[in-house]
Design an enzyme around this catalytic site. Structure first.
Site, short mmCIF file in Angstrom:
data_model
loop_
_atom_site.label_atom_id
_atom_site.label_comp_id
_atom_site.label_asym_id
_atom_site.label_seq_id
_atom_site.Cartn_x
_atom_site.Cartn_y
_atom_site.Cartn_z
N CYS A 55 -23.36 3.80 13.81
CA CYS A 55 -24.35 4.88 13.95
C CYS A 55 -24.11 5.64 15.26
CB CYS A 55 -25.75 4.28 13.92
SG CYS A 55 -27.05 5.53 14.02
N CYS A 59 -29.93 4.12 20.38
CA CYS A 59 -31.12 3.25 20.45
C CYS A 59 -30.74 1.92 21.13
CB CYS A 59 -31.68 3.01 19.05
SG CYS A 59 -31.83 4.53 18.09
N CYS A 62 -30.48 -1.49 19.29
CA CYS A 62 -29.94 -1.59 17.94
C CYS A 62 -28.49 -2.06 17.86
CB CYS A 62 -30.10 -0.25 17.22
SG CYS A 62 -29.59 -0.38 15.49
N CYS A 99 -36.80 -2.22 0.48
CA CYS A 99 -36.54 -1.17 1.47
C CYS A 99 -35.06 -1.09 1.80
CB CYS A 99 -37.35 -1.46 2.72
SG CYS A 99 -37.07 -0.23 4.01
N CYS A 131 -38.76 1.79 -0.89
CA CYS A 131 -38.86 2.37 0.44
C CYS A 131 -37.44 2.65 0.93
CB CYS A 131 -39.57 1.38 1.36
SG CYS A 131 -39.66 1.93 3.07
N CYS A 191 -44.49 4.73 6.37
CA CYS A 191 -44.38 3.42 7.01
C CYS A 191 -43.86 3.69 8.41
CB CYS A 191 -43.39 2.55 6.23
SG CYS A 191 -42.99 1.01 7.07
N ARG A 263 -47.55 -4.92 9.24
CA ARG A 263 -46.45 -5.84 8.90
C ARG A 263 -45.95 -6.63 10.11
NH1 ARG A 263 -43.01 -2.42 6.43
NH2 ARG A 263 -44.47 -2.54 4.71
N1 SAM Z 1 -31.27 4.66 11.29
C1 SAM Z 1 -32.59 4.80 10.82
C2 SAM Z 1 -33.61 4.98 11.93
O1 SAM Z 1 -33.33 4.63 13.07
O2 SAM Z 1 -34.71 5.45 11.61
C3 SAM Z 1 -33.04 3.65 9.93
C4 SAM Z 1 -32.63 2.23 10.26
S1 SAM Z 1 -33.20 1.60 11.84
C5 SAM Z 1 -32.26 0.12 11.99
C6 SAM Z 1 -34.88 1.09 11.47
C7 SAM Z 1 -35.71 0.44 12.53
O3 SAM Z 1 -35.27 -0.89 12.77
C8 SAM Z 1 -35.70 1.05 13.92
O4 SAM Z 1 -36.52 2.17 14.03
C9 SAM Z 1 -36.27 -0.10 14.75
O5 SAM Z 1 -37.67 -0.01 14.80
C10 SAM Z 1 -35.87 -1.35 13.95
N2 SAM Z 1 -34.90 -2.17 14.71
C11 SAM Z 1 -33.59 -1.93 14.88
N3 SAM Z 1 -33.02 -2.87 15.66
C12 SAM Z 1 -34.01 -3.74 16.00
C13 SAM Z 1 -34.05 -4.90 16.81
N4 SAM Z 1 -32.98 -5.36 17.42
N5 SAM Z 1 -35.22 -5.55 16.93
C14 SAM Z 1 -36.33 -5.09 16.30
N6 SAM Z 1 -36.34 -3.98 15.54
C15 SAM Z 1 -35.21 -3.29 15.39
C1 DTB Z 2 -38.93 -2.14 10.56
O1 DTB Z 2 -39.93 -1.76 11.21
N1 DTB Z 2 -38.22 -3.21 10.85
C2 DTB Z 2 -37.11 -3.34 9.93
C3 DTB Z 2 -37.32 -2.16 8.97
N2 DTB Z 2 -38.46 -1.50 9.52
C4 DTB Z 2 -36.23 -1.23 8.67
C5 DTB Z 2 -35.80 -3.43 10.60
C6 DTB Z 2 -35.69 -4.59 11.58
C7 DTB Z 2 -34.28 -4.65 12.05
C8 DTB Z 2 -34.02 -5.82 12.95
C9 DTB Z 2 -32.63 -5.82 13.43
C10 DTB Z 2 -31.59 -5.98 12.35
O2 DTB Z 2 -31.71 -6.85 11.46
O3 DTB Z 2 -30.58 -5.25 12.42
FE1 SF4 Z 3 -28.87 4.22 14.40
FE2 SF4 Z 3 -29.91 1.85 14.90
FE3 SF4 Z 3 -30.91 4.00 16.10
FE4 SF4 Z 3 -31.28 3.65 13.42
S1 SF4 Z 3 -32.10 2.39 15.06
S2 SF4 Z 3 -30.67 5.53 14.49
S3 SF4 Z 3 -29.36 2.63 12.91
S4 SF4 Z 3 -28.83 3.18 16.37
#
Ligand code: SAM
Ligand code: DTB
Ligand code: SF4
Length: 328
Positions: A55, A59, A62, A99, A131, A191, A263
């Site tokens: 990506c 973030c 992430c 989802c 979702c 959501c 959630r």
């Molecule tokens: N790329 C899209 C976005 O950022 O909206 C969708 C996927 S993104 C992985 C969805 C959500 O996962 C993020 O907004 C964040 O709240 C959650 N997330 C990602 N990495 C995480 C982590 N290490 N711990 C907890 N939540 C995480």
């Molecule tokens: C949300 O609030 N948490 C989920 C879902 N919406 C998409 C994602 C959690 C991701 C945790 C890190 C991972 O597994 O990569």
């Molecule tokens: Fe990309 Fe992860 Fe950020 Fe979603 S949360 S935009 S997957 S870097």
């Protein structure tokens, strides 16, 4: 009844609720939960990462951001058949919401999007609430997903407006709010929640809850994630989230948004059953089930089934709100 469902909360009021002595706060949240929801019911959702890693965003939490060295392997968009087979398995294991997540900054009008639309149709035909979480979205794209049967769109605010730029620099808080508005306009349920443990202050958490609870309509679901600390991300050395902070966050969300599905999201592998029970007591009524979130581990269906049996919880049926509207 109407005075409980409000969109005009002030930061001061939320501050007061959030800082209520803990047991009193849990009691108040549990009472609100009982007034508006069936407290035995918990929604069971399953996540699938349909496009993983690589990506362009930054973030800080992430594991899927291309710029960090993590153990995540980049995977192109999955085939529709594979996704539907996975959804079918999740359904058989008791999930009612499915989802699909993509590591995209935003949706583009290309063949990958056509394929996601096909997946949405397929999962909807399985009788599950569908979702997606695909990044930023225009109103037209939201409309197209709605027509294909999309039930909910996940797009998190993650933290407060003020703390946002410490965590993400490649898009703005306003971009996030705009997408949420596009989703609403298309008639898809929202959501939207956040993550705790990103180095934010209590005031940042309060401000995020303020933004969520003063949207023109409360999100139908609010995921509260505890940061999953992933090696290679800038936040890998953050301290573990304190369970009491998680409980406080859930309880406050429940009081502010009585009818919303709150959630208990990422972070459950680091919580005992007793700790999760406190979260349900405080008003959480939804979880992600299945042994993987997007890229990180989650408790297995079997472990959760045992927990449900122990605590007397039952899975919520799909499309319950729609059935209630028809009946009423
Ligand atoms: N790329 C899209 C976005 O950022 O909206 C969708 C996927 S993104 C992985 C969805 C959500 O996962 C993020 O907004 C964040 O709240 C959650 N997330 C990602 N990495 C995480 C982590 N290490 N711990 C907890 N939540 C995480
Ligand atoms: C949300 O609030 N948490 C989920 C879902 N919406 C998409 C994602 C959690 C991701 C945790 C890190 C991972 O597994 O990569
Ligand atoms: Fe990309 Fe992860 Fe950020 Fe979603 S949360 S935009 S997957 S870097």
């Amino acid at each position: 009844m109407s005075t409980d469902i409000r969109n005009n909360w002030t930061v001061e009021q939320i501050h007061e609720i959030y800082n209520t002595p803990l047991l009193e706060l849990i009691f108040q949240a549990a009472s609100m939960h009982r007034k508006y929801n069936d407290t035995a019911e918990v929604q069971v959702c399953t996540l699938l990462s349909i496009k993983t890693g690589g990506c362009p965003e930054d973030c800080a939490y992430c594991p899927q951001a291309a710029r960090y060295q993590t153990d995540v392997n980049v995977q192109a968009l999955m085939k529709t058949d594979e996704v539907l087979a996975y959804a079918q398995k999740a359904k058989e294991a008791g999930s009612t919401r499915f989802c699909m997540g993509a590591a995209w900054r935003e949706v583009r009008d290309n063949r990958d999007f056509d394929r996601v639309v096909e997946m949405v149709k397929g999962v909807n035909e399985l009788g599950m609430e569908v979702c997606c979480t695909l990044g930023m979205l225009t109103e037209q794209q939201a409309q197209r997903l709605k027509e294909a049967g999309l039930y909910a769109y996940n797009h998190n605010l993650d933290t407060s407006d003020e703390h946002y730029e410490e965590i993400i620099t490649t898009r703005t808080y306003d971009d996030r709010l705009k997408t949420l508005d596009n989703v609403r306009k298309a008639g898809v349920t929202v959501c939207c929640g956040g993550i705790i443990g990103l180095g934010e202050t209590h005031d940042d958490r309060i401000k995020m809850l303020h933004t969520l609870s003063t949207l023109p309509e409360h999100p139908e679901s609010v995921p509260i994630n505890a940061l999953v600390r992933v090696k290679g991300t800038p936040l890998e050395n953050q301290p573990k989230v304190d369970i009491w902070d998680m409980v406080r966050m859930i309880a406050t969300a429940r009081i502010l948004m009585p009818k919303t599905m709150v959630r208990l999201s990422a972070g459950r592998t680091e919580m005992s059953v007793s700790e999760q029970a406190l979260c349900f007591m405080a008003g959480a009524n939804s979880i992600f089930a299945g042994d993987k979130l997007l890229t990180t581990p989650n408790p297995s269906f079997d472990e959760d089934e045992a927990m449900f049996n122990l605590l007397g919880l039952v899975p919520r049926v799909a499309f319950k709100d729609e059935h209630a509207e028809v009946a009423g």
